[in-house]
Design a protein around this motif. Structure first.
Motif, PDB file in Angstrom:
ATOM      1  N   CYS A  18       0.783  -1.242   0.000  1.00  0.00           N
ATOM      2  CA  CYS A  18       0.000   0.000   0.000  1.00  0.00           C
ATOM      3  C   CYS A  18       0.810   1.285   0.000  1.00  0.00           C
ATOM      4  N   THR A  19       2.093   1.222   0.250  1.00  0.00           N
ATOM      5  CA  THR A  19       2.884   2.451   0.312  1.00  0.00           C
ATOM      6  C   THR A  19       2.732   3.321  -0.935  1.00  0.00           C
ATOM      7  N   PRO A  20       2.807   2.760  -2.150  1.00  0.00           N
ATOM      8  CA  PRO A  20       2.635   3.640  -3.324  1.00  0.00           C
ATOM      9  C   PRO A  20       1.263   4.322  -3.358  1.00  0.00           C
ATOM     10  N   ASP A  21       0.215   3.586  -2.976  1.00  0.00           N
ATOM     11  CA  ASP A  21      -1.126   4.170  -2.984  1.00  0.00           C
ATOM     12  C   ASP A  21      -1.286   5.201  -1.870  1.00  0.00           C
ATOM     13  N   VAL A  22      -0.672   4.953  -0.730  1.00  0.00           N
ATOM     14  CA  VAL A  22      -0.722   5.938   0.357  1.00  0.00           C
ATOM     15  C   VAL A  22      -0.063   7.238  -0.101  1.00  0.00           C
ATOM     16  N   LEU A  23       1.085   7.122  -0.706  1.00  0.00           N
ATOM     17  CA  LEU A  23       1.788   8.326  -1.160  1.00  0.00           C
ATOM     18  C   LEU A  23       1.006   9.051  -2.247  1.00  0.00           C
ATOM     19  N   LEU A  40      -7.747   4.937   2.301  1.00  0.00           N
ATOM     20  CA  LEU A  40      -7.607   3.834   1.354  1.00  0.00           C
ATOM     21  C   LEU A  40      -8.932   3.108   1.160  1.00  0.00           C
ATOM     22  N   ARG A  41      -9.633   2.852   2.261  1.00  0.00           N
ATOM     23  CA  ARG A  41     -10.910   2.144   2.174  1.00  0.00           C
ATOM     24  C   ARG A  41     -11.968   2.949   1.425  1.00  0.00           C
ATOM     25  N   SER A  42     -11.839   4.257   1.416  1.00  0.00           N
ATOM     26  CA  SER A  42     -12.845   5.098   0.766  1.00  0.00           C
ATOM     27  C   SER A  42     -12.713   5.121  -0.752  1.00  0.00           C
ATOM     28  N   GLN A  43     -11.630   4.575  -1.271  1.00  0.00           N
ATOM     29  CA  GLN A  43     -11.427   4.610  -2.723  1.00  0.00           C
ATOM     30  C   GLN A  43     -10.780   3.325  -3.242  1.00  0.00           C
ATOM     31  N   PRO A  44     -11.426   2.188  -2.992  1.00  0.00           N
ATOM     32  CA  PRO A  44     -10.830   0.903  -3.386  1.00  0.00           C
ATOM     33  C   PRO A  44     -10.600   0.778  -4.890  1.00  0.00           C
ATOM     34  N   GLN A  45     -11.402   1.438  -5.691  1.00  0.00           N
ATOM     35  CA  GLN A  45     -11.252   1.345  -7.139  1.00  0.00           C
ATOM     36  C   GLN A  45      -9.943   1.959  -7.633  1.00  0.00           C
ATOM     37  N   CYS A  51      -2.789  -3.881  -2.697  1.00  0.00           N
ATOM     38  CA  CYS A  51      -3.256  -3.023  -1.611  1.00  0.00           C
ATOM     39  C   CYS A  51      -4.747  -3.225  -1.360  1.00  0.00           C
ATOM     40  N   ARG A  52      -5.518  -3.352  -2.423  1.00  0.00           N
ATOM     41  CA  ARG A  52      -6.955  -3.597  -2.277  1.00  0.00           C
ATOM     42  C   ARG A  52      -7.186  -4.863  -1.462  1.00  0.00           C
ATOM     43  N   ALA A  53      -6.420  -5.915  -1.759  1.00  0.00           N
ATOM     44  CA  ALA A  53      -6.541  -7.170  -1.015  1.00  0.00           C
ATOM     45  C   ALA A  53      -6.109  -6.981   0.440  1.00  0.00           C
ATOM     46  N   ALA A  54      -5.051  -6.219   0.668  1.00  0.00           N
ATOM     47  CA  ALA A  54      -4.572  -5.986   2.032  1.00  0.00           C
ATOM     48  C   ALA A  54      -5.590  -5.198   2.844  1.00  0.00           C
ATOM     49  N   VAL A  55      -6.180  -4.177   2.253  1.00  0.00           N
ATOM     50  CA  VAL A  55      -7.183  -3.360   2.944  1.00  0.00           C
ATOM     51  C   VAL A  55      -8.423  -4.203   3.236  1.00  0.00           C
TER      52      VAL A  55
END
Length: 65
Positions: A18-23, A40-45, A51-55
């Motif tokens: 998830c680090t790339p998506d967090v950044l 992250l949970r507010s924008q799974p798409q 990261c989607r699987a981890a969240v």
């Protein structure tokens, strides 16, 4: 999610996924791990597959507790 000392959450695999998506999507919330997770949970798409699987896994684990 990004490891930031005591506020780090998630496994090393989740953080790496998830680090790339967090950044990219949630950097305004660093270092608040709870707000990052909510972001992250507010924008799974918009999340990468790992990261989607981890969240989703974090939510499932938390719901079972």
């Amino acid at each position: 999610m990004i490891a930031t000392g005591a506020s780090a959450q998630g496994t090393q695999d989740q953080q790496s996924a998830c680090t790339p998506d967090v950044l990219r999507l949630c950097s305004a919330y660093i270092p608040d791990a709870g707000r990052i997770t909510a972001c992250l949970r507010s924008q799974p798409q918009k999340l990468n597959t790992a990261c989607r699987a981890a969240v989703a896994g974090t939510r499932s684990t938390r719901d079972r507790s």
